[in-house]
Design a protein around this motif. Sequence first.
Motif, PDB file in Angstrom:
ATOM      1  N   GLN A 178      -6.387   8.895  -2.306  1.00 21.67           N
ATOM      2  CA  GLN A 178      -5.672   7.611  -2.150  1.00 21.67           C
ATOM      3  C   GLN A 178      -4.297   7.954  -1.559  1.00 21.67           C
ATOM      4  OE1 GLN A 178      -7.391   4.329  -3.260  1.00 21.67           O
ATOM      5  NE2 GLN A 178      -6.706   4.429  -5.378  1.00 21.67           N
ATOM      6  N   LEU A 179      -4.144   7.711  -0.274  1.00 19.96           N
ATOM      7  CA  LEU A 179      -2.974   8.186   0.469  1.00 19.96           C
ATOM      8  C   LEU A 179      -2.143   7.023   0.992  1.00 19.96           C
ATOM      9  CD1 LEU A 179      -4.851  10.982   2.441  1.00 19.96           C
ATOM     10  CD2 LEU A 179      -3.610  11.177   0.279  1.00 19.96           C
ATOM     11  N   PRO A 180      -0.809   7.191   1.031  1.00 20.93           N
ATOM     12  CA  PRO A 180       0.074   6.114   1.538  1.00 20.93           C
ATOM     13  C   PRO A 180       0.052   6.064   3.065  1.00 20.93           C
ATOM     14  CG  PRO A 180       1.378   7.994   0.809  1.00 20.93           C
ATOM     15  CD  PRO A 180      -0.064   8.353   0.547  1.00 20.93           C
ATOM     16  N   ILE A 181      -1.026   5.500   3.604  1.00 16.03           N
ATOM     17  CA  ILE A 181      -1.267   5.487   5.050  1.00 16.03           C
ATOM     18  C   ILE A 181      -0.585   4.260   5.678  1.00 16.03           C
ATOM     19  CG2 ILE A 181      -3.138   5.167   6.745  1.00 16.03           C
ATOM     20  CD1 ILE A 181      -4.860   6.897   4.727  1.00 16.03           C
ATOM     21  N   PRO A 182       0.087   4.448   6.841  1.00  9.28           N
ATOM     22  CA  PRO A 182       0.755   3.303   7.496  1.00  9.28           C
ATOM     23  C   PRO A 182      -0.207   2.140   7.727  1.00  9.28           C
ATOM     24  CG  PRO A 182       1.471   5.351   8.515  1.00  9.28           C
ATOM     25  CD  PRO A 182       0.369   5.721   7.538  1.00  9.28           C
ATOM     26  N   ASP A 183       0.329   0.931   7.714  1.00 14.12           N
ATOM     27  CA  ASP A 183      -0.501  -0.271   7.805  1.00 14.12           C
ATOM     28  C   ASP A 183      -1.293  -0.305   9.120  1.00 14.12           C
ATOM     29  OD1 ASP A 183      -1.052  -2.967   6.489  1.00 14.12           O
ATOM     30  OD2 ASP A 183      -0.569  -3.509   8.561  1.00 14.12           O
ATOM     31  N   ARG A 184      -2.581  -0.599   9.000  1.00 14.35           N
ATOM     32  CA  ARG A 184      -3.486  -0.554  10.143  1.00 14.35           C
ATOM     33  C   ARG A 184      -3.310  -1.742  11.086  1.00 14.35           C
ATOM     34  NH1 ARG A 184      -3.112   1.096   5.473  1.00 14.35           N
ATOM     35  NH2 ARG A 184      -4.492  -0.490   4.672  1.00 14.35           N
ATOM     36  N   GLY A 193      -6.775   4.330  -0.282  1.00  8.63           N
ATOM     37  CA  GLY A 193      -5.356   4.008  -0.435  1.00  8.63           C
ATOM     38  C   GLY A 193      -4.982   2.823   0.443  1.00  8.63           C
ATOM     39  N   MET A 194      -6.013   2.190   1.044  1.00  7.48           N
ATOM     40  CA  MET A 194      -5.788   1.157   2.065  1.00  7.48           C
ATOM     41  C   MET A 194      -6.428  -0.155   1.648  1.00  7.48           C
ATOM     42  SD  MET A 194      -6.653   3.645   5.344  1.00  7.48           S
ATOM     43  CE  MET A 194      -8.111   4.474   4.707  1.00  7.48           C
ATOM     44  N   GLY A 195      -5.961  -0.888   0.574  1.00 10.14           N
ATOM     45  CA  GLY A 195      -4.995  -0.472  -0.395  1.00 10.14           C
ATOM     46  C   GLY A 195      -5.629   0.257  -1.555  1.00 10.14           C
ATOM     47  N   TYR A 237       2.685   3.203  -3.173  1.00  7.89           N
ATOM     48  CA  TYR A 237       1.943   3.939  -4.201  1.00  7.89           C
ATOM     49  C   TYR A 237       1.998   5.436  -3.904  1.00  7.89           C
ATOM     50  CZ  TYR A 237      -0.018  -0.461  -5.856  1.00  7.89           C
ATOM     51  OH  TYR A 237      -0.167  -1.711  -6.378  1.00  7.89           O
ATOM     52  N   PRO A 238       2.022   6.257  -4.936  1.00 11.10           N
ATOM     53  CA  PRO A 238       2.014   7.702  -4.713  1.00 11.10           C
ATOM     54  C   PRO A 238       0.648   8.165  -4.208  1.00 11.10           C
ATOM     55  CG  PRO A 238       1.801   7.200  -7.054  1.00 11.10           C
ATOM     56  CD  PRO A 238       2.038   5.891  -6.361  1.00 11.10           C
ATOM     57  N   ALA A 239       0.652   9.226  -3.399  1.00 14.11           N
ATOM     58  CA  ALA A 239      -0.622   9.861  -3.044  1.00 14.11           C
ATOM     59  C   ALA A 239      -1.264  10.360  -4.334  1.00 14.11           C
ATOM     60  CB  ALA A 239      -0.372  11.024  -2.087  1.00 14.11           C
ATOM     61  N   HIS A 240      -2.532  10.041  -4.535  1.00 14.31           N
ATOM     62  CA  HIS A 240      -3.236  10.572  -5.695  1.00 14.31           C
ATOM     63  C   HIS A 240      -4.669  10.922  -5.317  1.00 14.31           C
ATOM     64  CE1 HIS A 240      -3.421   6.133  -5.967  1.00 14.31           C
ATOM     65  NE2 HIS A 240      -4.576   6.240  -6.607  1.00 14.31           N
ATOM     66  N   ASP A 266       0.827  -1.225   0.000  1.00 12.24           N
ATOM     67  CA  ASP A 266       0.000   0.000   0.000  1.00 12.24           C
ATOM     68  C   ASP A 266       0.853   1.264   0.000  1.00 12.24           C
ATOM     69  OD1 ASP A 266      -2.025  -1.838   0.376  1.00 12.24           O
ATOM     70  OD2 ASP A 266      -2.732  -1.001   2.278  1.00 12.24           O
ATOM     71  N   GLN A 267       1.924   1.256   0.828  1.00  5.52           N
ATOM     72  CA  GLN A 267       2.675   2.483   1.083  1.00  5.52           C
ATOM     73  C   GLN A 267       3.649   2.837  -0.042  1.00  5.52           C
ATOM     74  OE1 GLN A 267       2.345  -0.086   3.345  1.00  5.52           O
ATOM     75  NE2 GLN A 267       0.650   0.918   4.411  1.00  5.52           N
TER      76      GLN A 267
END
Lengths: 246, 246
Positions: free
Chosen positions: B55-61, B15-17, A48-51, A45-46
Amino acid sequence: MNQPPCTHTVGILAGMGPAAGVDFARLFVAACEDWLRSHGHAVCDQAYPAHWMAQLPIPDRTRALADGAAPQPLEAMAQGLAQLAGLGARAVAMPCNTAHAWHAALQERVPQVELLHMPRETAAALRAQGQERVALLATEGSYRIGLYEQAFAAQGIACVLPDAKARQWLMQGIYDGVKAGDMALAQQRFVAVGQALRAQHGDIALAMACTEIPLALPQAPEAQGWTLIDPTAILARALARRAYGA
Amino acid sequence: MNQPPCTHTVGILAGMGPAAGVDFARLFVAACEDWLRSHGHAVCDQAYPAHWMAQLPIPDRTRALADGAAPQPLEAMAQGLAQLAGLGARAVAMPCNTAHAWHAALQERVPQVELLHMPRETAAALRAQGQERVALLATEGSYRIGLYEQAFAAQGIACVLPDAKARQWLMQGIYDGVKAGDMALAQQRFVAVGQALRAQHGDIALAMACTEIPLALPQAPEAQGWTLIDPTAILARALARRAYGA
């Protein structure tokens, strides 16, 4: 596997139509996955670019080009683009071919982001593939302003245009078909156009130069084995390259 | 066909995923189309609500829930949610079940938007369908905090949990499968879990309570005829209702 890649925020100015916007986002995520793999990065997941994707109810583009008194899309598009810039987007893709009639005006209004140009990206990709002649499936609005014809000419690619009847089928497939949720009608009309072009020009490459067309044509049994070019997928790969800093 | 509908801007915190985010956007657009048809509106680009997807590269939950020293997702999610509020979103959906561990904290940080609650929306929809017993397919993070168990209990729905081995298969299917782009592995692991649950509990409804699961399980030949519940689709319909003011 090496370090997570460096990424830049990118944007998608969409809603033209909404299903095409979603399809572009899918192609962009797939293009990012391909980029990660081909550059030896782990896919997670991490990585990928923010979009950001803006799906906005923008006035119809072909109608606006045909009739200056109809609602015009520029203000709504410019506002969406400025909002994407405000969110930090470095580059923005617009998954609507006809909307590129306003590309120069939009880029002038929001100069701080790079607004990708789908016809030019497509022409460059086709040139790199060695395509010399392509049939153009598009909206009346796109034909009216010669959007692809100019981009293809600049790369030395000959452009075959459908006749008036086939253009009418395209508009029916786009508006009464995909945009109205009638995929069977869309498929029937797009196939008819492809068959007419192939009857006249042989196994010519067909550029699906309206983002609604790849939502219906490639799935048609009749189209299996045809050479279909998807500018939406080409644009998605171009945006992924910008997001990864290339 | 009557007037175009009145709409509200809504948001998608994703973004998750990323693939699950795209799938949610697809389901949301389909839910809007269904809403338009069932309310007698014409389906066209301009009849859809404005919607923004981050869609953001958020740390794994799940990792964050298991290890307080791991990168935590709250700040990145809160920032994205605040940005969606700033864009005018009235309601926001989060297509990641495990992320709902931070639902209350996020709603407190950004009180001006309604942050939908996927487990509660799912439990309410299942109750309305008359489901009395459901098997829960989720991440370790979701099991750890009893995310769905509580929502189901509040609606009087019994919740069947997979055993430790099956939970391990789920995590492999989610992380080494869907999130890493290996759909064949994902499908194999998810099918194994479904088969184990069905061997023990008969034709029990399976809640795909991690947004990666519906990307692989429903397509499996073995799963044809199984009762699969997709909380992502339920959440998409709930967001469409908010967008159309219901």
